[in-house]
Design an enzyme around this catalytic site. Structure first.
Site, PDB file in Angstrom:
ATOM      1  N   ASP A  37       2.140  -2.852  -7.989  1.00  0.00           N
ATOM      2  CA  ASP A  37       1.739  -1.643  -7.261  1.00  0.00           C
ATOM      3  C   ASP A  37       1.856  -0.425  -8.176  1.00  0.00           C
ATOM      4  OD1 ASP A  37       1.552  -3.310  -4.979  1.00  0.00           O
ATOM      5  OD2 ASP A  37       3.667  -2.962  -4.507  1.00  0.00           O
TER       6      ASP A  37
ATOM      7  N   GLU B  55       0.825  -1.211   0.000  1.00  0.00           N
ATOM      8  CA  GLU B  55       0.000   0.000   0.000  1.00  0.00           C
ATOM      9  C   GLU B  55       0.859   1.260   0.000  1.00  0.00           C
ATOM     10  OE1 GLU B  55      -2.220  -3.392   1.907  1.00  0.00           O
ATOM     11  OE2 GLU B  55      -0.315  -2.409   2.375  1.00  0.00           O
TER      12      GLU B  55
ATOM     13  N   ARG C  44       6.727  -9.835  11.228  1.00  0.00           N
ATOM     14  CA  ARG C  44       5.688  -8.819  11.421  1.00  0.00           C
ATOM     15  C   ARG C  44       4.719  -9.222  12.534  1.00  0.00           C
ATOM     16  NH1 ARG C  44       3.573  -8.604   5.415  1.00  0.00           N
ATOM     17  NH2 ARG C  44       2.808  -6.598   6.133  1.00  0.00           N
TER      18      ARG C  44
ATOM     19  N   GLY D 187       7.157  -4.769  -6.953  1.00  0.00           N
ATOM     20  CA  GLY D 187       6.556  -3.443  -6.991  1.00  0.00           C
ATOM     21  C   GLY D 187       5.921  -3.075  -8.318  1.00  0.00           C
TER      22      GLY D 187
END
Length: 318
Positions: free
Chosen positions: A260, A39, A109, A257
């Site tokens: 994105d 994001e 994470r 990427g």
């Protein structure tokens, strides 16, 4: 000059540690620190194309959190709805690259700061000046409660007649395809623009035939179904018609990427009223340029790089 169009997205971001040598991670001693996250990559991609780009997130109140915050702010991303939190370390991932070029990613994470974000944190004020909302499946995969946060975002968007775009961005290290599929079908009724890879949609609905994809779009009331297919270009199903655009020939260095970047390119074209063919060509061009630079977001191009490239007026010199 600030763009008249605003984009909102939300999700986790990470420090990415790239190895400076090949081989199993246990033998790697040096890493290069980068910033990543689907994001955030999208938000940066939009900002570089000149859109007003807002990112909603939470970061650990630690040194790595400051790195991400300062990096995103430096890229022109609106950080007014990003907050630091104590007791939740900023997420990390380590990449491993073997001698044959193959690789793996190891995520750290657990207890991500994004876990402290709740539906009540999403306010109508965040949507002021916003013309489209973009979500991805990565945020949904991190924790089951994120589905309710995403729904809160999409419900406000619908109330304000703001279109919603969604990229499934499947991460099978975070959840199973069955879990993902269940959540996606819960999300699709809110989605106006679905930006998905060909392999992803095959995983989600079990087929990739044009007839099945068209039926899927109709049943789920998806206005624009965009299929990204890398070197084979992309296609769009809308208003009972298919549109296709070939890819731009480049020698890829790193495909991370690119999806994105494509999303950012498509949304730029959509907001700026480009025709369907122009929109697909623009998005293909952005995605292609991303692959010519190594890194999660280093290759996301600026508007003045994209236009000459897609008009075949420029040799890539990046």
């Amino acid at each position: 000059m600030s763009s008249k169009y605003g984009v909102l997205t939300l999700g986790d971001a990470m420090i990415t540690l790239n190895p400076e040598e090949t081989g199993p991670l246990r033998f790697v001693n040096r890493f290069e620190r980068k910033v990543g996250g689907a994001e955030l990559n999208f938000a940066i991609g939009c900002a570089r194309l000149g859109l007003r780009s807002k990112w909603i997130s939470r970061l650990g109140k630690d040194e790595f959190g400051k790195v991400i915050y300062n990096f995103a702010r430096g890229e022109g991303v609106d950080m007014s709805d990003v907050a630091y939190v104590n007791g939740y370390p900023t997420s990390l991932n380590f990449k491993e690259i073997r001698e044959d070029g193959s690789g793996k990613t190891f995520y750290y994470r657990y207890q991500s700061p994004i876990l402290t974000l709740n539906p009540g944190d999403i306010t109508e004020k965040m949507f002021e000046g916003i013309d489209i909302v973009h979500l991805t499946g990565v945020f949904l995969a991190i924790d089951p409660k994120n589905v309710n946060i995403a729904k809160r975002v999409m419900e406000i968007a619908k109330q304000k007649n703001i279109p919603v775009s969604f990229d499934p961005n499947i991460r099978l290290k975070l959840w199973t395809i069955e879990e993902a599929r269940s959540v996606y079908y819960d999300i699709f009724p809110y989605v106006d623009i679905l930006l998905t890879g060909l392999e992803e949609i095959r995983l989600i609905i079990g087929t990739d035939s044009k007839e099945s994809l068209a039926e899927f779009a109709k049943v789920n009331a998806i206005d624009q179904l965009v299929i990204k297919d890398g070197k084979h270009g992309s296609k769009l199903y809308t208003k009972s018609e298919w549109h296709e655009k070939e890819a731009f020939p480049v020698i890829p260095v790193d495909t991370v990427g690119a999806g994105d970047g494509y999303d950012a390119g498509y949304i730029y074209g959509y907001l700026n009223g480009l025709s369907i063919d122009e929109r697909l060509a623009f998005a293909n061009g952005v995605g292609a340029l991303v692959t010519t630079v190594a890194g999660d977001n280093e290759g996301l191009p600026y508007l003045d790089e994209v236009m000459p490239f897609i008009q075949n007026e420029a040799v890539i010199e990046r």
